[in-house]
Structure formats: C-alpha cells, structure tokens
Design an enzyme around this catalytic site. Sequence first.
Site, short mmCIF file in Angstrom:
data_model
loop_
_atom_site.label_atom_id
_atom_site.label_comp_id
_atom_site.label_asym_id
_atom_site.label_seq_id
_atom_site.Cartn_x
_atom_site.Cartn_y
_atom_site.Cartn_z
N LYS A 61 115.27 62.24 -79.02
CA LYS A 61 116.34 61.82 -78.10
C LYS A 61 116.48 60.30 -78.11
O LYS A 61 115.58 59.58 -77.68
CB LYS A 61 116.05 62.27 -76.66
CG LYS A 61 117.28 62.06 -75.79
CD LYS A 61 116.99 62.03 -74.32
CE LYS A 61 116.52 60.68 -73.83
NZ LYS A 61 117.51 59.60 -73.97
N GLY A 80 109.12 53.28 -74.11
CA GLY A 80 110.04 52.91 -73.04
C GLY A 80 109.30 52.25 -71.89
O GLY A 80 108.25 51.62 -72.11
N SER A 81 109.82 52.43 -70.68
CA SER A 81 109.25 51.74 -69.52
C SER A 81 107.91 52.35 -69.11
O SER A 81 107.67 53.54 -69.29
CB SER A 81 110.22 51.79 -68.35
OG SER A 81 110.42 53.14 -67.96
N THR A 82 107.07 51.53 -68.51
CA THR A 82 105.78 51.99 -68.02
C THR A 82 105.97 53.04 -66.92
O THR A 82 105.24 54.03 -66.86
CB THR A 82 104.96 50.78 -67.51
OG1 THR A 82 104.68 49.95 -68.64
CG2 THR A 82 103.65 51.21 -66.87
N GLU A 83 107.01 52.83 -66.12
CA GLU A 83 107.29 53.76 -65.03
C GLU A 83 107.52 55.19 -65.56
O GLU A 83 106.90 56.15 -65.11
CB GLU A 83 108.54 53.23 -64.32
CG GLU A 83 108.98 54.00 -63.12
CD GLU A 83 110.45 53.68 -62.80
OE1 GLU A 83 111.02 52.72 -63.39
OE2 GLU A 83 111.02 54.42 -61.99
N GLY A 112 106.77 56.27 -68.57
CA GLY A 112 105.56 56.66 -69.30
C GLY A 112 104.53 57.30 -68.37
O GLY A 112 103.93 58.33 -68.69
N GLU A 115 104.08 54.20 -75.75
CA GLU A 115 104.20 52.78 -76.08
C GLU A 115 105.10 52.17 -75.02
O GLU A 115 106.29 52.45 -74.98
CB GLU A 115 104.76 52.61 -77.49
CG GLU A 115 104.43 51.27 -78.09
CD GLU A 115 105.54 50.28 -77.90
OE1 GLU A 115 105.55 49.60 -76.84
OE2 GLU A 115 106.40 50.18 -78.77
N CYS A 153 109.20 44.75 -76.40
CA CYS A 153 108.06 45.08 -75.55
C CYS A 153 106.89 44.12 -75.80
O CYS A 153 106.12 43.83 -74.90
CB CYS A 153 107.62 46.51 -75.78
SG CYS A 153 107.54 46.94 -77.51
N GLU A 211 107.57 42.47 -66.43
CA GLU A 211 108.30 42.43 -67.69
C GLU A 211 109.79 42.20 -67.37
O GLU A 211 110.39 42.97 -66.64
CB GLU A 211 108.13 43.77 -68.42
CG GLU A 211 108.83 43.80 -69.75
CD GLU A 211 108.60 45.10 -70.52
OE1 GLU A 211 108.85 46.18 -69.98
OE2 GLU A 211 108.13 45.02 -71.67
P1 NAI Z 1 113.40 53.99 -69.74
O1 NAI Z 1 111.93 54.12 -69.88
O2 NAI Z 1 114.04 54.63 -68.57
O3 NAI Z 1 114.13 54.57 -71.04
C1 NAI Z 1 113.52 54.77 -72.29
C2 NAI Z 1 113.86 56.14 -72.82
O4 NAI Z 1 113.32 57.13 -71.95
C3 NAI Z 1 115.36 56.45 -72.88
O5 NAI Z 1 115.62 57.25 -74.00
C4 NAI Z 1 115.59 57.23 -71.60
O6 NAI Z 1 116.72 58.07 -71.66
C5 NAI Z 1 114.32 58.03 -71.51
N1 NAI Z 1 113.97 58.50 -70.16
C6 NAI Z 1 114.31 57.96 -68.97
N2 NAI Z 1 113.78 58.68 -67.96
C7 NAI Z 1 113.08 59.70 -68.53
C8 NAI Z 1 112.30 60.78 -68.01
N3 NAI Z 1 112.14 60.95 -66.70
N4 NAI Z 1 111.71 61.61 -68.90
C9 NAI Z 1 111.86 61.44 -70.22
N5 NAI Z 1 112.59 60.45 -70.76
C10 NAI Z 1 113.20 59.59 -69.93
O7 NAI Z 1 113.74 52.44 -69.77
P2 NAI Z 1 115.08 51.73 -69.24
O8 NAI Z 1 115.43 52.29 -67.90
O9 NAI Z 1 116.08 51.80 -70.30
O10 NAI Z 1 114.61 50.23 -69.08
C11 NAI Z 1 113.88 49.82 -67.93
C12 NAI Z 1 112.84 48.81 -68.30
O11 NAI Z 1 111.86 49.41 -69.13
C13 NAI Z 1 113.35 47.64 -69.11
O12 NAI Z 1 113.90 46.64 -68.30
C14 NAI Z 1 112.09 47.19 -69.81
O13 NAI Z 1 111.35 46.36 -68.96
C15 NAI Z 1 111.34 48.47 -70.04
N6 NAI Z 1 111.53 48.98 -71.42
C16 NAI Z 1 110.50 48.86 -72.31
C17 NAI Z 1 110.67 49.26 -73.62
C18 NAI Z 1 109.60 49.14 -74.62
O14 NAI Z 1 109.89 49.04 -75.80
N7 NAI Z 1 108.36 49.19 -74.25
C19 NAI Z 1 111.94 49.81 -74.09
C20 NAI Z 1 112.94 49.96 -73.07
C21 NAI Z 1 112.72 49.53 -71.79
MG MG Z 2 115.15 54.06 -66.89
#
Ligand code: NAI
Ligand code: MG
Length: 492
Positions: free
Chosen positions: A196, A248-251, A253, A270, A304, A401
């Site tokens: 996804k 993606g986000s720690t939250e 994760g 990650e 990240c 972050e």
């Molecule tokens: P996010 O963690 O919500 O999104 C990342 C991926 O997870 C997207 O594909 C999203 O659709 C999916 N996702 C969202 N909620 C989910 C759930 N409950 N279960 C499974 N998948 C889910 O990150 P977001 O909201 O785009 O960005 C928020 C913050 O997270 C950013 O400001 C940044 O600080 C951090 N982030 C860190 C990344 C990294 O590479 N470590 C990448 C993106 C964001």
């Molecule tokens: Mg999000």
Amino acid sequence: MSELDRTQQGAHPVPADWTYAPAPESREIVRIQERYGHFVGGSWLEAAETYETIAPRDEEPLAQIGQGTAEDVDTAVAAAREAFANGWSALPGSERAKYLFRIARILQERSREFAVLESLNGGKPIKESRDVDLPLAAAHFFYYAGWADKLEYAFPNRTPRPVGVAGQIIPWNFPLLMLAWKIAPALACGNTVVLKPAETTPLTALLFCDVLRQAELPPGVVNIVTGDGRTGAALVEHPDVDKVAFTGSTEVGKAIQRRLAGTGKKLTLELGGKAANIVFDDAALDQAVEGIVNGIYFNQGHVCCAGSRLLVQESIYEPLVDKLKRRLTTLRVGDPLDKNTDVGAINSRMQLEKIEELVAAGKEEGAEIYQPPCVLPEKGYWFAPTVFTNVAQSYRIAQEEIFGPVLSVLTFRTPEEAVEKANNTPYGLSAGVWTEKGSRILWMAQRLRAGVVWANTFNRFDPTSPFGGYKESGFGREGGLHGLEPYLRFDE
Ligand code: NAI
Ligand code: MG
C-alpha cells in the site's frame, strides 16, 4: 578560441548576477490516467470509492485514486496467497532473479518518466528523483536479484524458506525507493506481496504496475492497493498476511506493533528519527557545511534519517554558523520540475501545517530563527530553509521530528558531552560525525545509539548496507544481507 579563453580575455563580462534561467524538465514523457483502480492478480480492480491526488507544487489535480476497502485488501491478499502457493515460492532462485533483473533494467530504461512523475506527485526536486531515487530503486532490484539464488550461502547450515504473503506499507517521502526496498527482498526470498503506497504519492507505484507487466511477472506476485490509513490497517489486520513491513510515523508503528502482538506475524518497523550531525573543531568546515545542508535540506527534510540536530563544538560555533547561513542564501527553492531546484515543495498541506506549528513553537520557546531571503511560489505548499540557533535540548524543535527543512543548532565542549546530547532522544536511526581523526570516528560510532553512523558524509545510501533503527526508530534492517532475514523463516 574556446569559450573559456574568450571569457578570460574579457570578451564576455563576468555576469554580475548569478540568477538562473528556468530549466524545466518536460512532463510530456508521463501519461497519467484520469482514474486508477487497484492492481490485483495482474489486472486492474475497479475502485468503488476514489479520492484526488494532486501536485503539491501548485495543487493541480492529477488523478482519481482508489480508496481501498477491507474487501479490496482481502481480494489482493487472496491473489498473493494463490500466487505464492501456485508456483512463485517453489521457483528456483535463479528464475526469480530473472524477473528482478528485468524489473531493475526496465526501471533504468524508464527512469526519466518515473523521475518526472515522482517529482510531480511528491514535490521533490527532479535533480534528486533523477539522481538519487531512481538509480537507488534500480540498484535495490539489481542487488536482491543477486541474492535470489544464493540464499543458502547467505545463511549457511540453515534452510531458508519464504515466509508467505508480505503486507507492506510505505510513506510518501521516497515513494518508489521505499517500494523497491520493500518489494525487492520480499520477491528475492520467494514471498508474494500486497503493497500500500502512501495516500499522497500513489502515482509511481501505479506506474510500477506497468513495469511488472513488461517484466511478465506472474499475476498476483505483486499486488498494489491504494488508499489511506484505513486501507493500511485492513492490510495489517488481515489474518492471511504472514509478515508486515512498515515505514512511517512512530505513532502508527506503535499501533501496528500492539495490533500484531501475539499473532505470530513477523514485523519490521522503520520509524521516525531526530539525528544528531556532530561537528568537531578539527573538521573540514566547508565540507561539513555541505554535509549539514545535504543532511537537512535534501528532500525538503522529509527524511527519517535527516540530520535535524546540528551539534557544533563550541570553539567553531561562530565560523560554522556564518558559513552555513551564507550557504543557505545560495539554495534555490522552487519548482520541483526545474533542474536547478535544490529545495522543492512540501509534500502535503498536512505536513506543511505540522512544520509551521513546530517552527512557531521554536520561536515561542526562545530560539533564534534564520531564513535566507527567498521568494516562495504563491500556489502550492512551500517552506523556506530554516536554521534555529540558541536552541535548548528541552525545546520541542530539539526533541520532535519536524520532517521539514528546519535545522536546530546546539553546542558541546567535549566528545563525552556530544555523545550524551546526541543520544538524548527517544529515536536512534542515524547520526553524523565530522572530524579529521579516525580514532575519534570509531570512538563516537561505538557510543552513538543509532542504526547508521556516517563519518564525514551524510545521507549516503547503498543497497548493500543495512539500514534501520534503535529505540523508537523501530527494529529490523532493510538493505544488505540483513535485509533478507525478515523475509525468511528457518524453522524446518
Ligand atoms: P503515517 O505513519 O500516518 O503514514 C505512513 C503510511 O502508513 C501511509 O501509507 C499511511 O497511509 C499508512 N497508515 C496510516 N495509518 C495507518 C494505520 N493505522 N495502519 C496502517 N497503516 C497506516 O505518517 P504521516 O501521517 O504521513 O506523517 C506523520 C509524520 O510521521 C510525519 O510528519 C513524519 O514526522 C513521520 N513520518 C516518518 C516517515 C519515515 O520515513 N520514518 C515517513 C512518513 C512520515
Ligand atoms: Mg498519519
């Protein structure tokens, strides 16, 4: 007479003003459909509900994208299971490698098309998608193609077997590259995939489906379901998914880890970072400045492992910050499709608001802000490269972050203090050390609690090198030999 000779003889005056003429990359090479479904079992599954994906540089609508339902996810997982059971997992590694090599070569051939689409949909400078994202994505497929028939040698005296169906969820900062990091090792090890993409950047993943068709990958080996977090959650929760890989986000994760506890599914995470980039007084300052700029302004700071906390040894604080500010005035912020652009558009309105909120908090808490003079486009999502000085460790801009082009500068006196400050974070993804002394690099690297420590460089990537976090930056490694392990089991 050569152009250079003429210039030296004064035939052409040296320009007084170094502004750049626009050098836009043509987007003609890319064809975007009006509407996309999900790629399941080798063909397109109509999406019942859709949303609009846009170009962050000017909010231009680009396409209607499917909002995947739990039912769509279920259909995709079933297709992946069938492909796993009916041939893919039993193929000799050398056969699987053929497909991976083909995918790598096609990505190289179509790299310009992919680079333009990546910059259009995500906002990153074409210079970066062309020179970093695309070559690295192809390199990951080449690299893991090489492992596919050598797994027994990678894990001697053990019997590596594929895990099954991998559910993979990726973010928007490196859309195609994260797809490559996820899909290449999974396929090399004999798994099938449901991936996804992030909701704001689905287009290169959807174009990748055409690469799979060209490569004649058997149907169902790779399935792509688009949508937001709800689609991701449905994939995580699907009972027939054997392994989840998330970036993606720690939250989110943490929520995934809670959700999977006790299910026996394999998981790699990650997550975020707040890396220290540490400059000692014996470092080559001009090189360090380039590394600092690359560390935090590369990809608008949507990285990240970005070097978002600059730790400077006190005795060189002033000259270094002066040089850094001067360098910032030469960064060109603007159209992601312009080949001269250094800093492109912020990926989404949501991310822009998050950056604005944290920058406001930095000012409020008493840090001193510097932004070079630059004219930001009126439409779209933009944020000027920013440096905060006078930052205390307790400030939010030193703790959280930001994921934007915002650097916080702190100081230290001794190497011990540098280590203590660098490790004073819940994260542990990366760090940078700038010094002339090899012994100090090793001393620091042993003490920094971070998955990657760069020495006299920053943000360097290579498919042979494992990448991943400590603490709240996650667990498991991607890349290298280590990156095979999450996609294998050794139980029989
Ligand atoms: P996010 O963690 O919500 O999104 C990342 C991926 O997870 C997207 O594909 C999203 O659709 C999916 N996702 C969202 N909620 C989910 C759930 N409950 N279960 C499974 N998948 C889910 O990150 P977001 O909201 O785009 O960005 C928020 C913050 O997270 C950013 O400001 C940044 O600080 C951090 N982030 C860190 C990344 C990294 O590479 N470590 C990448 C993106 C964001
Ligand atoms: Mg999000």
